[in-house]
Design a protein around this motif. Structure first.
Motif, short mmCIF file in Angstrom:
data_model
loop_
_atom_site.label_atom_id
_atom_site.label_comp_id
_atom_site.label_asym_id
_atom_site.label_seq_id
_atom_site.Cartn_x
_atom_site.Cartn_y
_atom_site.Cartn_z
N CYS A 1 0.85 -1.19 0.00
CA CYS A 1 0.00 0.00 0.00
C CYS A 1 0.88 1.24 0.00
O CYS A 1 1.99 1.24 0.55
N ALA A 2 0.34 2.30 -0.58
CA ALA A 2 1.04 3.57 -0.59
C ALA A 2 0.85 4.30 0.74
O ALA A 2 -0.22 4.21 1.36
N ILE A 3 1.89 5.00 1.16
CA ILE A 3 1.82 5.93 2.29
C ILE A 3 1.99 7.34 1.73
O ILE A 3 2.99 7.63 1.07
N THR A 4 1.01 8.19 1.97
CA THR A 4 1.04 9.58 1.49
C THR A 4 0.66 10.50 2.64
O THR A 4 -0.33 10.22 3.34
N ASP A 5 1.44 11.54 2.86
CA ASP A 5 1.19 12.47 3.98
C ASP A 5 1.08 11.71 5.31
O ASP A 5 0.23 12.03 6.15
N GLY A 6 1.88 10.65 5.46
CA GLY A 6 1.92 9.93 6.73
C GLY A 6 0.75 9.00 6.98
O GLY A 6 0.59 8.49 8.09
N LYS A 7 -0.07 8.78 5.94
CA LYS A 7 -1.28 7.95 6.13
C LYS A 7 -1.40 6.90 5.03
O LYS A 7 -0.88 7.07 3.93
N LEU A 8 -2.14 5.83 5.31
CA LEU A 8 -2.52 4.85 4.29
C LEU A 8 -3.28 5.58 3.19
O LEU A 8 -4.30 6.23 3.47
N ASP A 9 -2.83 5.44 1.96
CA ASP A 9 -3.43 6.14 0.82
C ASP A 9 -4.45 5.20 0.18
O ASP A 9 -4.13 4.46 -0.75
N PHE A 10 -5.68 5.26 0.68
CA PHE A 10 -6.69 4.26 0.36
C PHE A 10 -7.91 4.88 -0.33
O PHE A 10 -8.24 6.04 -0.11
N GLY A 11 -8.56 4.04 -1.14
CA GLY A 11 -9.87 4.38 -1.66
C GLY A 11 -10.91 4.28 -0.55
O GLY A 11 -10.60 3.87 0.58
N PRO A 12 -12.16 4.64 -0.89
CA PRO A 12 -13.18 4.81 0.16
C PRO A 12 -13.51 3.57 0.98
O PRO A 12 -13.90 3.69 2.13
N TRP A 13 -13.39 2.37 0.41
CA TRP A 13 -13.83 1.16 1.13
C TRP A 13 -12.71 0.19 1.42
O TRP A 13 -12.97 -0.91 1.90
N GLU A 14 -11.50 0.54 1.11
CA GLU A 14 -10.40 -0.42 1.28
C GLU A 14 -10.11 -0.65 2.77
O GLU A 14 -9.88 0.30 3.51
N GLN A 15 -10.09 -1.91 3.15
CA GLN A 15 -9.72 -2.32 4.49
C GLN A 15 -8.80 -3.54 4.37
O GLN A 15 -8.99 -4.38 3.49
N ILE A 16 -7.83 -3.64 5.27
CA ILE A 16 -6.85 -4.73 5.23
C ILE A 16 -7.27 -5.83 6.21
O ILE A 16 -7.56 -5.53 7.38
N PHE A 17 -7.27 -7.07 5.74
CA PHE A 17 -7.65 -8.19 6.58
C PHE A 17 -6.55 -9.24 6.66
O PHE A 17 -5.85 -9.50 5.67
#
Lengths: 138, 138, 138
Positions: free
Chosen positions: C103-119
């Protein structure tokens, strides 16, 4: 270390469709000025895929038939996820195709074998979707 | 930041075959002198896979049977991709197995769980193929 | 360049189970102080998966039914890997779901689309397992 970020936008008029995004990724690498590093390309939506394979129309039709066999769209009632939206099959099809690719950047270019091409695979279209390109390197 | 690139070469005498490349990747990490970072290992061909699982002969036979059930080689005429070459099943099998792995490098070594091993899975052999190792870190 | 490493531990009391680890990954990114970079999250075991999709209970039940159809647990004797342990299906199910996400990290945060969750998806539980978080960036 350099990093670079870019989004690609899609609005596929059908439920499913394939877009070759290799040139978009190559363009982003050029913009990033990264000579050596890695590029991540991922769907930002959970009913779409980014994957690498051949740009051959017959194969793309085979993907359609094959995914429909492994994770059929209908009957909608077979999936507990369906109801508000009937796109459970799109979540499963994307699971087979994968969310993301990571590619090497060498000498400022995508470091690819002879037939590798990057695709965005829309599996639940008729709406705006995005893919993310993130580049790190030097 | 350090980067390192290496290709591995394969010429599998059968249509399908598995090669444990864990030591090749470990060797490349050692050559790179990277202590902390990431290593990407990907098939450079679209009818081959790089994946991580157990080095156990029974499991490898199970993969063969299972992939043949999910994406059968024959009859060749079931796939629109076939004709010039009859390898559509190899494109689909590789889709299930995956193109690439990304692994952590920690203290100059592959940062692996107890049974993780990296394999090259040839799905359309009898020709020269390559895998790419790209390392970034410091 | 900064790097950061963290392990997550699991002990799922059933054969299979899903854990949303998005907040654990976000926490590790915060601890790493990386603002721009990549995060790798991988299962360290070959009968477990780390993947990205929707945090929706119906979909998770659909995954269970679907994986059992594509790679059934029983009869155990159908797999050559079984004998000492009867978990061949877990190796195959994890192959479909995937070992890792990047996953990308941008501005210190997970750079995610609206519903992406990691399991974390445990496919052969009732024992201690681990996932690895490795972060590189600056």
């Amino acid at each position: 270390m350099k990093t670079y970020r870019k989004e690609l936008f899609f609005n596929i008029p059908k439920r499913r469709g394939l877009v070759n995004i290799t040139q978009d990724v190559a363009q982003a690498i050029s913009e990033s000025k990264v000579q050596e590093g890695l590029v991540l390309v991922n769907a930002m939506h959970i009913t779409a895929s980014v994957f690498i394979n051949d740009d051959e129309a017959g194969l793309h039709q085979d993907y359609e038939t094959w995914l429909e066999k492994l994770a059929p769209e209908k009957p909608y009632g077979q999936y507990k996820h369906n109801g508000y939206e009937d796109n459970a099959d799109a979540h499963l099809k994307r699971t087979i195709m994968g969310r993301e690719v990571v590619c090497a950047i060498t000498d400022g270019k995508l470091d690819f074998g002879p037939w590798e091409q990057i695709f965005y695979y829309e599996l639940d279209g008729k709406r705006e979707k995005r893919a993310l390109i993130k580049i790190i390197g030097e």
